[in-house]
Design a protein around this motif. Structure first.
Motif, PDB file in Angstrom:
ATOM      1  N   GLY A  68     -12.055 -15.653  14.051  1.00 22.89           N
ATOM      2  CA  GLY A  68     -10.967 -14.711  14.314  1.00 22.89           C
ATOM      3  C   GLY A  68      -9.865 -15.335  15.153  1.00 22.89           C
ATOM      4  O   GLY A  68      -8.674 -15.172  14.840  1.00 22.89           O
ATOM      5  N   ASP A  69     -10.241 -16.043  16.199  1.00 21.19           N
ATOM      6  CA  ASP A  69      -9.242 -16.719  17.032  1.00 21.19           C
ATOM      7  C   ASP A  69      -8.495 -17.790  16.237  1.00 21.19           C
ATOM      8  O   ASP A  69      -7.289 -17.981  16.409  1.00 21.19           O
ATOM      9  N   TYR A  70      -9.214 -18.493  15.368  1.00 20.28           N
ATOM     10  CA  TYR A  70      -8.577 -19.506  14.518  1.00 20.28           C
ATOM     11  C   TYR A  70      -7.510 -18.861  13.634  1.00 20.28           C
ATOM     12  O   TYR A  70      -6.370 -19.334  13.579  1.00 20.28           O
ATOM     13  N   PHE A  71      -7.862 -17.782  12.926  1.00 24.92           N
ATOM     14  CA  PHE A  71      -6.888 -17.148  12.031  1.00 24.92           C
ATOM     15  C   PHE A  71      -5.717 -16.551  12.809  1.00 24.92           C
ATOM     16  O   PHE A  71      -4.566 -16.622  12.359  1.00 24.92           O
ATOM     17  N   ALA A  72      -5.971 -15.989  13.973  1.00 25.01           N
ATOM     18  CA  ALA A  72      -4.885 -15.466  14.805  1.00 25.01           C
ATOM     19  C   ALA A  72      -3.925 -16.589  15.201  1.00 25.01           C
ATOM     20  O   ALA A  72      -2.699 -16.414  15.156  1.00 25.01           O
ATOM     21  N   ALA A  73      -4.470 -17.754  15.545  1.00 22.01           N
ATOM     22  CA  ALA A  73      -3.636 -18.901  15.921  1.00 22.01           C
ATOM     23  C   ALA A  73      -2.827 -19.421  14.731  1.00 22.01           C
ATOM     24  O   ALA A  73      -1.766 -20.028  14.924  1.00 22.01           O
ATOM     25  N   GLN A  74      -3.301 -19.166  13.509  1.00 22.58           N
ATOM     26  CA  GLN A  74      -2.585 -19.563  12.300  1.00 22.58           C
ATOM     27  C   GLN A  74      -1.479 -18.578  11.944  1.00 22.58           C
ATOM     28  O   GLN A  74      -0.750 -18.781  10.975  1.00 22.58           O
ATOM     29  N   GLY A  75      -1.368 -17.480  12.691  1.00 19.26           N
ATOM     30  CA  GLY A  75      -0.350 -16.476  12.431  1.00 19.26           C
ATOM     31  C   GLY A  75      -0.734 -15.458  11.373  1.00 19.26           C
ATOM     32  O   GLY A  75       0.123 -14.712  10.883  1.00 19.26           O
ATOM     33  N   VAL A  76      -2.010 -15.403  11.028  1.00 18.21           N
ATOM     34  CA  VAL A  76      -2.483 -14.453  10.027  1.00 18.21           C
ATOM     35  C   VAL A  76      -2.484 -13.050  10.639  1.00 18.21           C
ATOM     36  O   VAL A  76      -2.969 -12.857  11.756  1.00 18.21           O
ATOM     37  N   GLN A  77      -1.922 -12.079   9.930  1.00 20.87           N
ATOM     38  CA  GLN A  77      -1.940 -10.687  10.381  1.00 20.87           C
ATOM     39  C   GLN A  77      -3.371 -10.167  10.255  1.00 20.87           C
ATOM     40  O   GLN A  77      -3.908 -10.099   9.151  1.00 20.87           O
ATOM     41  N   LEU A  78      -3.956  -9.810  11.370  1.00 19.86           N
ATOM     42  CA  LEU A  78      -5.338  -9.351  11.403  1.00 19.86           C
ATOM     43  C   LEU A  78      -5.407  -7.928  11.922  1.00 19.86           C
ATOM     44  O   LEU A  78      -4.639  -7.557  12.820  1.00 19.86           O
ATOM     45  N   PRO A  79      -6.324  -7.119  11.393  1.00 16.98           N
ATOM     46  CA  PRO A  79      -6.482  -5.767  11.916  1.00 16.98           C
ATOM     47  C   PRO A  79      -7.169  -5.805  13.275  1.00 16.98           C
ATOM     48  O   PRO A  79      -7.776  -6.806  13.657  1.00 16.98           O
ATOM     49  N   ALA A  80      -7.057  -4.722  14.009  1.00 18.62           N
ATOM     50  CA  ALA A  80      -7.779  -4.589  15.279  1.00 18.62           C
ATOM     51  C   ALA A  80      -8.749  -3.425  15.149  1.00 18.62           C
ATOM     52  O   ALA A  80      -8.306  -2.310  14.895  1.00 18.62           O
ATOM     53  N   PRO A  81     -10.023  -3.658  15.268  1.00 13.39           N
ATOM     54  CA  PRO A  81     -10.653  -4.959  15.500  1.00 13.39           C
ATOM     55  C   PRO A  81     -10.655  -5.810  14.237  1.00 13.39           C
ATOM     56  O   PRO A  81     -10.503  -5.305  13.126  1.00 13.39           O
ATOM     57  N   ARG A  82     -10.844  -7.098  14.434  1.00 12.57           N
ATOM     58  CA  ARG A  82     -10.869  -8.045  13.312  1.00 12.57           C
ATOM     59  C   ARG A  82     -12.089  -7.794  12.439  1.00 12.57           C
ATOM     60  O   ARG A  82     -13.175  -7.507  12.953  1.00 12.57           O
ATOM     61  N   PHE A  83     -11.914  -7.922  11.120  1.00 12.66           N
ATOM     62  CA  PHE A  83     -13.052  -7.760  10.219  1.00 12.66           C
ATOM     63  C   PHE A  83     -14.015  -8.944  10.370  1.00 12.66           C
ATOM     64  O   PHE A  83     -15.208  -8.758  10.570  1.00 12.66           O
ATOM     65  N   SER A 110     -14.081 -12.730   4.546  1.00 17.45           N
ATOM     66  CA  SER A 110     -15.409 -13.112   4.059  1.00 17.45           C
ATOM     67  C   SER A 110     -15.776 -14.494   4.574  1.00 17.45           C
ATOM     68  O   SER A 110     -14.919 -15.250   5.031  1.00 17.45           O
ATOM     69  N   TYR A 111     -17.075 -14.816   4.458  1.00 17.23           N
ATOM     70  CA  TYR A 111     -17.546 -16.158   4.783  1.00 17.23           C
ATOM     71  C   TYR A 111     -18.845 -16.432   4.042  1.00 17.23           C
ATOM     72  O   TYR A 111     -19.532 -15.522   3.595  1.00 17.23           O
ATOM     73  N   SER A 112     -19.134 -17.719   3.919  1.00 12.70           N
ATOM     74  CA  SER A 112     -20.413 -18.127   3.313  1.00 12.70           C
ATOM     75  C   SER A 112     -20.797 -19.478   3.901  1.00 12.70           C
ATOM     76  O   SER A 112     -20.001 -20.153   4.566  1.00 12.70           O
ATOM     77  N   THR A 113     -22.039 -19.859   3.629  1.00 16.71           N
ATOM     78  CA  THR A 113     -22.553 -21.137   4.075  1.00 16.71           C
ATOM     79  C   THR A 113     -23.548 -21.646   3.050  1.00 16.71           C
ATOM     80  O   THR A 113     -23.866 -20.961   2.077  1.00 16.71           O
ATOM     81  N   TYR A 114     -24.019 -22.831   3.257  1.00 19.53           N
ATOM     82  CA  TYR A 114     -25.066 -23.412   2.434  1.00 19.53           C
ATOM     83  C   TYR A 114     -25.679 -24.560   3.230  1.00 19.53           C
ATOM     84  O   TYR A 114     -25.131 -24.987   4.242  1.00 19.53           O
ATOM     85  N   ARG A 115     -26.813 -25.038   2.763  1.00 19.74           N
ATOM     86  CA  ARG A 115     -27.394 -26.205   3.410  1.00 19.74           C
ATOM     87  C   ARG A 115     -26.993 -27.434   2.639  1.00 19.74           C
ATOM     88  O   ARG A 115     -27.310 -27.617   1.481  1.00 19.74           O
ATOM     89  N   GLY A 116     -26.273 -28.285   3.305  1.00 15.96           N
ATOM     90  CA  GLY A 116     -25.917 -29.585   2.740  1.00 15.96           C
ATOM     91  C   GLY A 116     -26.720 -30.659   3.432  1.00 15.96           C
ATOM     92  O   GLY A 116     -27.606 -30.385   4.241  1.00 15.96           O
TER      93      GLY A 116
END
Length: 117
Positions: A68-83, A110-116
């Motif tokens: 959330g802090d990363y996207f805010a620093a990128q200038g992305v419009q985020l809802p409050a609270p952040r999803f 959204s987000y995802s991960t995997y084992r690499g």
């Protein structure tokens, strides 16, 4: 000897997530122990493995990403609270002799991960 590493991919821009705060915790029963703090570099990776060699033990861990802090620093419009705000990836290390690469693929929605490796 194995190692644990991570990286962040910002899928909204199709580029590495630069400057994302990452915290690594060992989970021991009901207790979480902070092992390391890091910030992703220009390639969206940490400069060094989060754990390696004898540091990497069998057990449960959590990676916490400041998305959330990363996207805010990128200038992305985020809802409050952040999803998507802090992303917590809980995972296990079964064989510390292996490499575990646990990346985060993330957007503000959204987000995802995997084992690499």
């Amino acid at each position: 000897m194995g190692k644990l590493s991570t990286h962040v991919l910002d899928v909204t821009q199709g580029k590495p997530g630069v400057g994302v705060k990452v915290a690594l915790f060992a989970v021991r029963g009901n207790e979480k122990v902070l092992l390391k703090n890091a910030v992703t570099n220009s390639d969206g990776r940490c400069d060094a493995p989060l754990l390696q060699g004898d540091e990497l033990q069998e057990g449960r861990y959590e990676l916490v990403f400041g998305a959330g802090d990363y996207f805010a620093a990128q200038g992305v419009q985020l809802p409050a609270p952040r999803f998507v705000d802090e992303v917590v990836l809980a995972f296990g290390i079964a064989d510390p002799a292996q490499n575990y690469h646990v990346p985060l693929v993330v957007s503000p929605w959204s987000y995802s991960t995997y084992r690499g490796s």
